[in-house]
Enzyme design. Sequence first.
Site, PDB file in Angstrom:
ATOM      1  N   LYS A 195     -27.887 -96.850  11.677  1.00 18.78           N
ATOM      2  CA  LYS A 195     -28.423 -97.874  12.409  1.00 18.78           C
ATOM      3  C   LYS A 195     -28.934 -97.823  13.534  1.00 18.78           C
ATOM      4  O   LYS A 195     -28.817 -97.036  14.509  1.00 18.78           O
ATOM      5  CB  LYS A 195     -27.219 -98.856  12.626  1.00 18.78           C
ATOM      6  CG  LYS A 195     -27.323-100.018  13.506  1.00 18.78           C
ATOM      7  CD  LYS A 195     -26.157-100.739  14.168  1.00 18.78           C
ATOM      8  CE  LYS A 195     -26.184-100.473  15.401  1.00 18.78           C
ATOM      9  NZ  LYS A 195     -26.945-100.828  16.262  1.00 18.78           N
TER      10      LYS A 195
ATOM     11  N   VAL B  98     -18.647 -96.512  24.504  1.00 21.83           N
ATOM     12  CA  VAL B  98     -18.665 -96.631  23.057  1.00 21.83           C
ATOM     13  C   VAL B  98     -18.144 -95.546  22.322  1.00 21.83           C
ATOM     14  O   VAL B  98     -17.462 -95.593  21.301  1.00 21.83           O
ATOM     15  CB  VAL B  98     -19.881 -97.328  22.484  1.00 21.83           C
ATOM     16  CG1 VAL B  98     -20.209 -97.389  21.001  1.00 21.83           C
ATOM     17  CG2 VAL B  98     -20.538 -98.762  23.146  1.00 21.83           C
ATOM     18  N   GLY B  99     -18.499 -94.378  22.814  1.00 19.78           N
ATOM     19  CA  GLY B  99     -17.792 -93.220  22.203  1.00 19.78           C
ATOM     20  C   GLY B  99     -16.502 -92.949  21.959  1.00 19.78           C
ATOM     21  O   GLY B  99     -15.763 -92.783  21.390  1.00 19.78           O
TER      22      GLY B  99
ATOM     23  N   GLU C 184     -23.800 -92.091  35.162  1.00 18.40           N
ATOM     24  CA  GLU C 184     -25.128 -91.925  34.851  1.00 18.40           C
ATOM     25  C   GLU C 184     -26.194 -93.131  34.850  1.00 18.40           C
ATOM     26  O   GLU C 184     -25.638 -94.188  34.793  1.00 18.40           O
ATOM     27  CB  GLU C 184     -25.013 -91.704  33.208  1.00 18.40           C
ATOM     28  CG  GLU C 184     -26.354 -91.433  32.258  1.00 18.40           C
ATOM     29  CD  GLU C 184     -25.839 -91.237  31.075  1.00 18.40           C
ATOM     30  OE1 GLU C 184     -25.211 -92.068  30.172  1.00 18.40           O
ATOM     31  OE2 GLU C 184     -26.487 -90.296  30.480  1.00 18.40           O
TER      32      GLU C 184
ATOM     33  N   GLU D  35     -21.979 -87.699  20.925  1.00 20.36           N
ATOM     34  CA  GLU D  35     -23.020 -87.003  21.929  1.00 20.36           C
ATOM     35  C   GLU D  35     -23.310 -88.261  22.940  1.00 20.36           C
ATOM     36  O   GLU D  35     -23.893 -89.114  22.557  1.00 20.36           O
ATOM     37  CB  GLU D  35     -24.587 -86.812  21.167  1.00 20.36           C
ATOM     38  CG  GLU D  35     -25.231 -85.663  22.108  1.00 20.36           C
ATOM     39  CD  GLU D  35     -26.135 -86.580  22.797  1.00 20.36           C
ATOM     40  OE1 GLU D  35     -25.868 -87.010  24.039  1.00 20.36           O
ATOM     41  OE2 GLU D  35     -27.447 -86.658  22.325  1.00 20.36           O
TER      42      GLU D  35
ATOM     43  N   CYS E  92     -30.262 -88.449  27.969  1.00 22.18           N
ATOM     44  CA  CYS E  92     -28.889 -88.061  28.327  1.00 22.18           C
ATOM     45  C   CYS E  92     -28.830 -86.759  29.113  1.00 22.18           C
ATOM     46  O   CYS E  92     -27.862 -86.633  29.754  1.00 22.18           O
ATOM     47  CB  CYS E  92     -28.065 -88.090  27.060  1.00 22.18           C
ATOM     48  SG  CYS E  92     -28.910 -87.053  25.723  1.00 22.18           S
TER      49      CYS E  92
ATOM     50  N   GLY F 176     -24.737 -92.175  22.239  1.00 20.20           N
ATOM     51  CA  GLY F 176     -24.967 -93.445  22.983  1.00 20.20           C
ATOM     52  C   GLY F 176     -23.950 -93.314  24.370  1.00 20.20           C
ATOM     53  O   GLY F 176     -23.723 -92.182  24.769  1.00 20.20           O
ATOM     54  N   SER F 177     -23.450 -94.340  24.628  1.00 20.54           N
ATOM     55  CA  SER F 177     -22.723 -94.442  25.988  1.00 20.54           C
ATOM     56  C   SER F 177     -21.177 -93.616  25.750  1.00 20.54           C
ATOM     57  O   SER F 177     -20.801 -93.703  24.640  1.00 20.54           O
ATOM     58  CB  SER F 177     -22.642 -95.836  26.467  1.00 20.54           C
ATOM     59  OG  SER F 177     -21.788 -96.718  25.575  1.00 20.54           O
ATOM     60  N   THR F 178     -20.730 -93.129  26.851  1.00 22.33           N
ATOM     61  CA  THR F 178     -19.215 -92.622  26.773  1.00 22.33           C
ATOM     62  C   THR F 178     -18.471 -93.770  26.385  1.00 22.33           C
ATOM     63  O   THR F 178     -17.465 -93.624  25.672  1.00 22.33           O
ATOM     64  CB  THR F 178     -19.120 -92.047  28.252  1.00 22.33           C
ATOM     65  OG1 THR F 178     -19.854 -90.897  28.163  1.00 22.33           O
ATOM     66  CG2 THR F 178     -17.724 -91.323  27.997  1.00 22.33           C
TER      67      THR F 178
HETATM   68  P1  NAI Z   1     -24.481 -98.167  23.637  1.00 26.71           P
HETATM   69  O1  NAI Z   1     -23.464 -97.155  23.648  1.00 26.71           O
HETATM   70  O2  NAI Z   1     -23.889 -99.372  23.857  1.00 26.71           O
HETATM   71  O3  NAI Z   1     -25.402 -98.150  22.366  1.00 26.71           O
HETATM   72  C1  NAI Z   1     -25.684 -97.121  21.568  1.00 26.71           C
HETATM   73  C2  NAI Z   1     -25.670 -97.582  19.899  1.00 26.71           C
HETATM   74  O4  NAI Z   1     -24.401 -97.676  19.914  1.00 26.71           O
HETATM   75  C3  NAI Z   1     -26.586 -98.713  19.680  1.00 26.71           C
HETATM   76  O5  NAI Z   1     -27.048 -98.620  18.543  1.00 26.71           O
HETATM   77  C4  NAI Z   1     -25.498 -99.772  19.572  1.00 26.71           C
HETATM   78  O6  NAI Z   1     -25.797-100.843  18.803  1.00 26.71           O
HETATM   79  C5  NAI Z   1     -24.286 -99.345  19.003  1.00 26.71           C
HETATM   80  N1  NAI Z   1     -22.989 -99.642  19.406  1.00 26.71           N
HETATM   81  C6  NAI Z   1     -22.554-100.393  20.584  1.00 26.71           C
HETATM   82  N2  NAI Z   1     -21.154-100.712  20.603  1.00 26.71           N
HETATM   83  C7  NAI Z   1     -20.780-100.158  19.245  1.00 26.71           C
HETATM   84  C8  NAI Z   1     -19.502-100.127  18.961  1.00 26.71           C
HETATM   85  N3  NAI Z   1     -18.631-100.627  19.243  1.00 26.71           N
HETATM   86  N4  NAI Z   1     -19.295 -99.282  17.644  1.00 26.71           N
HETATM   87  C9  NAI Z   1     -20.411 -98.668  17.163  1.00 26.71           C
HETATM   88  N5  NAI Z   1     -21.318 -98.815  17.567  1.00 26.71           N
HETATM   89  C10 NAI Z   1     -21.877 -99.475  18.704  1.00 26.71           C
HETATM   90  O7  NAI Z   1     -25.412 -97.895  24.681  1.00 26.71           O
HETATM   91  P2  NAI Z   1     -26.289 -99.033  25.671  1.00 26.71           P
HETATM   92  O8  NAI Z   1     -25.548-100.319  25.887  1.00 26.71           O
HETATM   93  O9  NAI Z   1     -27.539 -99.237  24.741  1.00 26.71           O
HETATM   94  O10 NAI Z   1     -26.710 -98.127  26.986  1.00 26.71           O
HETATM   95  C11 NAI Z   1     -25.454 -98.100  27.840  1.00 26.71           C
HETATM   96  C12 NAI Z   1     -25.400 -96.763  28.816  1.00 26.71           C
HETATM   97  O11 NAI Z   1     -25.239 -95.785  27.784  1.00 26.71           O
HETATM   98  C13 NAI Z   1     -26.945 -96.467  29.330  1.00 26.71           C
HETATM   99  O12 NAI Z   1     -27.131 -97.240  30.434  1.00 26.71           O
HETATM  100  C14 NAI Z   1     -26.972 -95.094  29.308  1.00 26.71           C
HETATM  101  O13 NAI Z   1     -26.093 -94.602  30.615  1.00 26.71           O
HETATM  102  C15 NAI Z   1     -26.051 -94.745  28.248  1.00 26.71           C
HETATM  103  N6  NAI Z   1     -26.540 -94.315  27.072  1.00 26.71           N
HETATM  104  C16 NAI Z   1     -26.628 -92.791  26.732  1.00 26.71           C
HETATM  105  C17 NAI Z   1     -27.277 -92.393  25.784  1.00 26.71           C
HETATM  106  C18 NAI Z   1     -27.321 -91.040  25.274  1.00 26.71           C
HETATM  107  O14 NAI Z   1     -28.174 -90.460  24.769  1.00 26.71           O
HETATM  108  N7  NAI Z   1     -26.148 -90.086  25.614  1.00 26.71           N
HETATM  109  C19 NAI Z   1     -28.430 -93.286  25.048  1.00 26.71           C
HETATM  110  C20 NAI Z   1     -28.282 -94.482  25.528  1.00 26.71           C
HETATM  111  C21 NAI Z   1     -27.321 -94.893  26.329  1.00 26.71           C
END
Ligand code: NAI
Length: 509
Positions: free
Chosen positions: A216, A272-273, A421, A290, A324, A268-270
């Site tokens: 996704k 959601v992780g 972050e 990650e 990240c 993605g974000s910690t």
């Molecule tokens: P996010 O963690 O919400 O989104 C990343 C992915 O996870 C997206 O595809 C989203 O649709 C999906 N997602 C969201 N909630 C989910 C759930 N409950 N179960 C499964 N999948 C889910 O990150 P967001 O809101 O886009 O960015 C927020 C912050 O996270 C940023 O400001 C940044 O600090 C950090 N971030 C870190 C990243 C990295 O590479 N480590 C990448 C993107 C964001």
Amino acid sequence: MKTRTLPFKKPTVNGSILFPPGNVTEYIEKTEKKNSAWVYSKSIEDPKHISLKQKYDLFINGKWIKTNKYFDTINPSNEKVIAQVGYASVKDVDLAVKAAQKAYDKVWNRISPKERGKYIYRIARIIQEKAREFAVIESMDGGKPVKESKGIDVPLALAHFFYYAGWADKLDYAFPGKNVSSIGVAGQIIPWNFPLLMAAWKIAPALACGNTVVIKSAETTPLTLFKLAEVMQEAELPDGVVNIISGDGQTGSFIVNHPLTKKIAFTGSTEVGKIIMRQTAGTDKKLTLELGGKAANIIFEDAPIDAAIEGIISGIYFNQGHVCCAGSRLLVQESIKNIVFKKLTHRLKSLRVGDPLDKNTDVGAINSKMQLEKIKLLVKSGISEGAVIHQSECELPDKGYWFRPTFFTEVAQSHRIANEEIFGPVLSILTFRTPAEAVEKANNTFYGLSAGVWTDKGSKIFKTLSKIRAGVVWSNTYNKFNPASPFGGYKESGFGREGGRQGLEAYVK
Ligand code: NAI
Ligand code: MG
């Protein structure tokens, strides 16, 4: 004898005069007043050669499947809608996972590893042929400068496919003495900062090990993944081996919680992780996460300062800090503090912020309005907590989401900008006196994804590296990637490794 004077010739680049006519010093001073050392003519990447549909259905079982709801994806540099994409419901996710399971049982897990490798090579080659198209679409959909997408995202993505294609029939060598097998359906969820590259990091090793995929894209950047779906079709990958869908967090959670996904890979974000970790606890699902970072970039007094300045610039400002592993905390040794500030201030002025499709652009648009709000909030907290803000005064476009390259001095370890972050072009600068203090400050974070060390002394590099708790530590360079080297974090930056031989481990049992 007559002395001959050579006629003065202005230096040229490809035939065009490098220096403007008139007094050069005066010119520099004048343009510096406008806060850019050099004025460049625009060199816009022509988006005419790309092909995009106005509406993307979901790519399930090798076909484009209609769904009930669609949402817009916009170009964050001008807020214009580029296309509509499907919002995958629980039913769509079920369809995709079942298609992947069927493809796993009937085809992918049965064909020879060498055959699997051939398909992955084919995918790599087709991306290579379409590299320019991928780069332009990535920049339009996500806001990153085309210089970055062309020079980093796309070449690294296809390099990953090439690299893992090579492993497909050599798994016995990757795991000597162990009898490894594939897992089944991998559910993969990726963020918006490196859409195509993150897809490659996840799809390539999964396929090489014999698994099938449901992936996704992130809400704001679905387009290069759907272009990748077209590549899968062109490569004649058997139906259902890779299924590509778009949606939001809820769609993601349907993938995580589907009983047939046996491996979950998330970037993605910690926050959601942690949710995903709770949801997969007690299940038979394998998980890799990650997550975020707050990397320390340490500059010792014996460092090559000009090179280090470039490392800082590429570590936090290129790509708008949407990385990240961005070097978002700069640790400078006290004795060189002033010279580093001075050089950084000067360099900041020459960063070109603007149209992502302009080949000269260094810093593009912030990925979304939401991300811009988050950056502004944290910057505000930096000011109110007492740090001193320094910003480039460049002009910003009227439309779209932008943030000026910024750094903070007088930052204390307790400030939010030193801990959270920011994911924007914002650097927090702290100072240290001794190497021990540098290490202590570098490790004083919840995260542990990456770090940088700048020094002239090899011994200092190794001593510092051995004490820093981070998955990747660059020395005298920053943000360099290679598909053969593993990447991943400690502590709240997640676990598991992507890339390299180690990256295969997540996809076998
Ligand atoms: P996010 O963690 O919400 O989104 C990343 C992915 O996870 C997206 O595809 C989203 O649709 C999906 N997602 C969201 N909630 C989910 C759930 N409950 N179960 C499964 N999948 C889910 O990150 P967001 O809101 O886009 O960015 C927020 C912050 O996270 C940023 O400001 C940044 O600090 C950090 N971030 C870190 C990243 C990295 O590479 N480590 C990448 C993107 C964001
Ligand atoms: Mg978009």
